[in-house]
Write a protein that holds these residues in place. Sequence first.
Motif, PDB file in Angstrom:
ATOM      1  N   GLN A   1       6.834 -50.608 -25.771  1.00 30.12           N
ATOM      2  CA  GLN A   1       7.416 -50.163 -27.032  1.00 30.12           C
ATOM      3  C   GLN A   1       8.308 -48.937 -26.847  1.00 30.12           C
ATOM      4  O   GLN A   1       7.910 -47.936 -26.252  1.00 30.12           O
ATOM      5  CB  GLN A   1       6.303 -49.847 -28.032  1.00 30.12           C
ATOM      6  N   GLY A   2       9.529 -49.058 -27.349  1.00 27.75           N
ATOM      7  CA  GLY A   2      10.464 -47.938 -27.310  1.00 27.75           C
ATOM      8  C   GLY A   2      11.086 -47.681 -25.957  1.00 27.75           C
ATOM      9  O   GLY A   2      11.811 -46.691 -25.791  1.00 27.75           O
TER      10      GLY A   2
ATOM     11  N   TRP B   1      12.729 -55.307 -33.026  1.00 23.78           N
ATOM     12  CA  TRP B   1      13.379 -54.182 -32.339  1.00 23.78           C
ATOM     13  C   TRP B   1      13.917 -54.631 -30.977  1.00 23.78           C
ATOM     14  O   TRP B   1      15.039 -54.290 -30.595  1.00 23.78           O
ATOM     15  CB  TRP B   1      12.372 -53.041 -32.156  1.00 23.78           C
TER      16      TRP B   1
END
Length: 253
Positions: free
Chosen positions: A244-245, A215
């Motif tokens: 994360q994200g 990602w």
Amino acid sequence: MKKKKRSFKQLFTALFSFSILLPVTWILGRFYSDWLSKSESFQIRKIEIQGTNLISRDDLLEMGEIVSSGKIWNVDLSDSEKRIRDNPFVQDVQIQRQFPDILQIKLQEKKAIALINLRGKPYCIDRRGLILPSKPGRLYDLPIISCRFMRRVRTGQIIDDEPVQRGLAFLEMVRAHQPELYTKISELQIKQIGIELYTMNHSIPVKMGRNDYEWKIRQLNAILNELEGGREMKKVRYIDLRFQGKIFVGMRA
């Protein structure tokens, strides 16, 4: 009775013909073999080699036991290919005869995907960590893997230390999912807290953390594509993808 005589006559004729043809065939075979061995038509006059970068022409012929002045028939293609493949720097090889007098060798060497900085000296390494020969004075446009590494190494050795393998695995993921990004990476620093890379343009530090790289790789490539060509690229101090994200881009005032 006549049928038996006819069958016997046919058998006798066949045996007689065979007894004549066998020595004639043998003589012709010997004559042809002798002609092949002495005829200059099959003398190797040219050896075409493709793909040599790490291995010299002379070394390649020597490891394949190929005599450049010999007969094209005398080259055992399978045996020569096997001998060349035994070299640790060879990925694959194909040898073909092009009659009457040309031998073609197509070599595929193992390719370097990174440089590793060990004690201030760069070494070329392939995807498994194999140290490849480097040509003096040549500039390699490859990402540099930097990590704490103290032991001595030599050409032909595989570096299987965890930090190096982690860096190689990261680069392989980049090459597989975002090959464009691979050309934009100048350096990878492998640390306990994760991977930190530096971009080729403006040497922007990018904190990648320790996981979820697929990602993060996609996001980083998209960010760099958006920034490149604009004035904002020069203002970027860092890019942080550790969480994360979430994406953090630090800008200069």
